[in-house]
Design a protein around this motif. Structure first.
Motif, PDB file in Angstrom:
ATOM      1  N   TYR A   1      -4.151  12.338  11.371  1.00 47.91           N
ATOM      2  CA  TYR A   1      -3.539  11.021  11.208  1.00 47.91           C
ATOM      3  C   TYR A   1      -4.436  10.210  10.277  1.00 47.91           C
ATOM      4  CZ  TYR A   1      -1.964   6.303  12.530  1.00 47.91           C
ATOM      5  OH  TYR A   1      -1.504   5.009  12.525  1.00 47.91           O
ATOM      6  N   LEU A   2      -3.851   9.686   9.205  1.00 56.19           N
ATOM      7  CA  LEU A   2      -4.628   8.960   8.204  1.00 56.19           C
ATOM      8  C   LEU A   2      -4.598   7.477   8.499  1.00 56.19           C
ATOM      9  CD1 LEU A   2      -3.256  11.212   5.469  1.00 56.19           C
ATOM     10  CD2 LEU A   2      -5.693  10.891   5.888  1.00 56.19           C
ATOM     11  N   SER A   3      -5.756   6.911   8.806  1.00 59.78           N
ATOM     12  CA  SER A   3      -5.817   5.487   9.127  1.00 59.78           C
ATOM     13  C   SER A   3      -7.227   4.961   8.899  1.00 59.78           C
ATOM     14  CB  SER A   3      -5.390   5.266  10.585  1.00 59.78           C
ATOM     15  OG  SER A   3      -6.467   4.850  11.391  1.00 59.78           O
ATOM     16  N   PRO A   4      -7.344   3.659   8.645  1.00 56.67           N
ATOM     17  CA  PRO A   4      -8.678   3.076   8.439  1.00 56.67           C
ATOM     18  C   PRO A   4      -9.574   3.178   9.681  1.00 56.67           C
ATOM     19  CG  PRO A   4      -6.958   1.567   7.696  1.00 56.67           C
ATOM     20  CD  PRO A   4      -6.283   2.668   8.456  1.00 56.67           C
TER      21      PRO A   4
ATOM     22  N   TYR B   1       4.172   0.494   9.585  1.00 58.01           N
ATOM     23  CA  TYR B   1       4.129  -0.702  10.450  1.00 58.01           C
ATOM     24  C   TYR B   1       2.681  -0.944  10.877  1.00 58.01           C
ATOM     25  CZ  TYR B   1       8.839   1.263  10.640  1.00 58.01           C
ATOM     26  OH  TYR B   1      10.041   1.846  10.322  1.00 58.01           O
TER      27      TYR B   1
ATOM     28  N   GLY C   1       1.101   0.974  12.954  1.00 60.60           N
ATOM     29  CA  GLY C   1       0.497   2.261  13.270  1.00 60.60           C
ATOM     30  C   GLY C   1       1.212   2.952  14.411  1.00 60.60           C
TER      31      GLY C   1
ATOM     32  N   SER D   1     -10.085   8.558   7.598  1.00 57.56           N
ATOM     33  CA  SER D   1      -9.894   7.422   6.694  1.00 57.56           C
ATOM     34  C   SER D   1     -10.378   7.778   5.299  1.00 57.56           C
ATOM     35  CB  SER D   1     -10.686   6.215   7.208  1.00 57.56           C
ATOM     36  OG  SER D   1     -10.695   5.179   6.232  1.00 57.56           O
ATOM     37  N   LEU D   2      -9.675   7.255   4.295  1.00 54.45           N
ATOM     38  CA  LEU D   2     -10.126   7.422   2.907  1.00 54.45           C
ATOM     39  C   LEU D   2     -11.119   6.345   2.514  1.00 54.45           C
ATOM     40  CD1 LEU D   2      -7.027   8.392   0.763  1.00 54.45           C
ATOM     41  CD2 LEU D   2      -8.420   9.790   2.281  1.00 54.45           C
ATOM     42  N   GLY D   3     -11.217   5.278   3.291  1.00 50.59           N
ATOM     43  CA  GLY D   3     -12.129   4.208   2.917  1.00 50.59           C
ATOM     44  C   GLY D   3     -11.765   2.910   3.595  1.00 50.59           C
TER      45      GLY D   3
ATOM     46  N   PHE E   1     -10.248   0.083   3.379  1.00 48.25           N
ATOM     47  CA  PHE E   1      -9.181  -0.744   2.793  1.00 48.25           C
ATOM     48  C   PHE E   1      -7.911  -0.372   3.533  1.00 48.25           C
ATOM     49  CE2 PHE E   1      -7.530   2.945   0.677  1.00 48.25           C
ATOM     50  CZ  PHE E   1      -8.655   3.704   0.372  1.00 48.25           C
TER      51      PHE E   1
ATOM     52  N   LEU F   1      -3.845   0.433   3.340  1.00 45.97           N
ATOM     53  CA  LEU F   1      -2.618   0.756   2.622  1.00 45.97           C
ATOM     54  C   LEU F   1      -1.435   0.273   3.449  1.00 45.97           C
ATOM     55  CD1 LEU F   1      -3.631   4.444   1.783  1.00 45.97           C
ATOM     56  CD2 LEU F   1      -3.566   2.539   0.164  1.00 45.97           C
TER      57      LEU F   1
ATOM     58  N   ALA G   1      -2.372   8.044   1.168  1.00 47.97           N
ATOM     59  CA  ALA G   1      -3.602   8.693   1.643  1.00 47.97           C
ATOM     60  C   ALA G   1      -3.371  10.189   1.836  1.00 47.97           C
ATOM     61  CB  ALA G   1      -4.072   8.046   2.944  1.00 47.97           C
TER      62      ALA G   1
END
Ligand code: 4GY
Length: 231
Positions: free
Chosen positions: A77-80, A106, A108, A123-125, A127, A129, A135
């Motif tokens: 799962y891609l999330s900050p 939404y 999440g 997370s990619l970083g 910030f 999206l 991502a």
């Protein structure tokens, strides 16, 4: 697994990744989460318990899509809120049997779905999206370029950033002078040992100045003492 399947393959259909996709070197399956809703209105989200803005993706819908549509390899799962993705994780994923990516929208997804199904959160970083799809595309891109046969020149891969925890050296091409700026003299010298040495110095300088976090980690891994001298 996405509410916006039309966002795929996106940039993964272009350039190197797109050619490799067409050549069968990797495959992409896009799954529409809405197809796993349980009612005639095809509801996938609901209001957050405890109040607050926005909507949350329902755990029962997510469980169905994961159970029925996830492929071999980890579900991510891609999330900050996830652990930061790095090149080491990308390498491991690229060497594996595949990866299933859950794209949130939404506010999440319901936390219980993540916990109960042992989903890895990355997370990619730092910030935010508007959804996980860009991502996911970035993660897949980073993996696909490591697959054998996708990048012709293996030297390109071996030489790049993060192989040894340093940033890349700066690159230059023609014209030799542009807007009054000359290419560093040493690169025109033909002295390959000096060029190698200069590039290594440039890598260390860039890492020290731009990414003190990477520089510290490198020093630590070499057993040096952090502080004013080595910091
Ligand atoms: N940063 N790294 C990221 C992201 C969007 C709301 C949860 C990120 O990986 N993903 O910002 N994702 C959010 C949008 C739901 C995912």
């Amino acid at each position: 697994m996405t509410l916006f399947p039309e966002m795929f393959p996106g940039s993964l259909g272009c350039s190197l990744a797109g050619k490799a996709l067409a050549d069968g070197l990797w495959r992409l399956e896009t799954v529409d989460i809405r197809g796993f809703a349980g009612d005639k209105h095809r509801t996938v989200d609901d209001a957050p318990f405890g109040g607050g803005p926005g909507m949350v993706m329902r755990p029962d819908v997510l469980d169905r899509v994961i159970t029925e549509a996830a492929g071999p390899g980890p579900v991510i799962y891609l999330s900050p809120r996830g652990r930061l993705l790095d090149q080491a994780r990308v390498k491991t994923l690229a060497a594996g049997p595949g990866v299933s990516l859950l794209c949130g929208r939404y506010e999440g997804v319901d936390e219980r779905a993540i916990e109960a199904r042992g989903i890895e959160e990355l997370s990619l970083g730092d910030f935010v999206l508007s959804g996980g799809e860009p991502a996911a595309i970035a993660l897949i891109d980073a993996c696909v370029r490591l697959l054998p046969g996708v990048i012709g020149d293996q030297a390109t891969l071996a030489e790049e950033s993060f192989e040894d925890g340093l940033l890349e050296y700066p690159h230059y091409t023609r014209p030799q002078v542009w807007e009054g700026r000359a290419v560093p003299e040493v690169l025109l010298s033909g002295h390959h040992d000096r060029i190698r040495q200069w590039r290594q110095e440039q890598r260390e300088k860039a890492t020290r100045e731009r990414r003190p976090d990477l520089w510290e980690r490198r020093l630590a891994s070499q057993g040096a003492e952090p502080g004013p001298k080595n910091g």
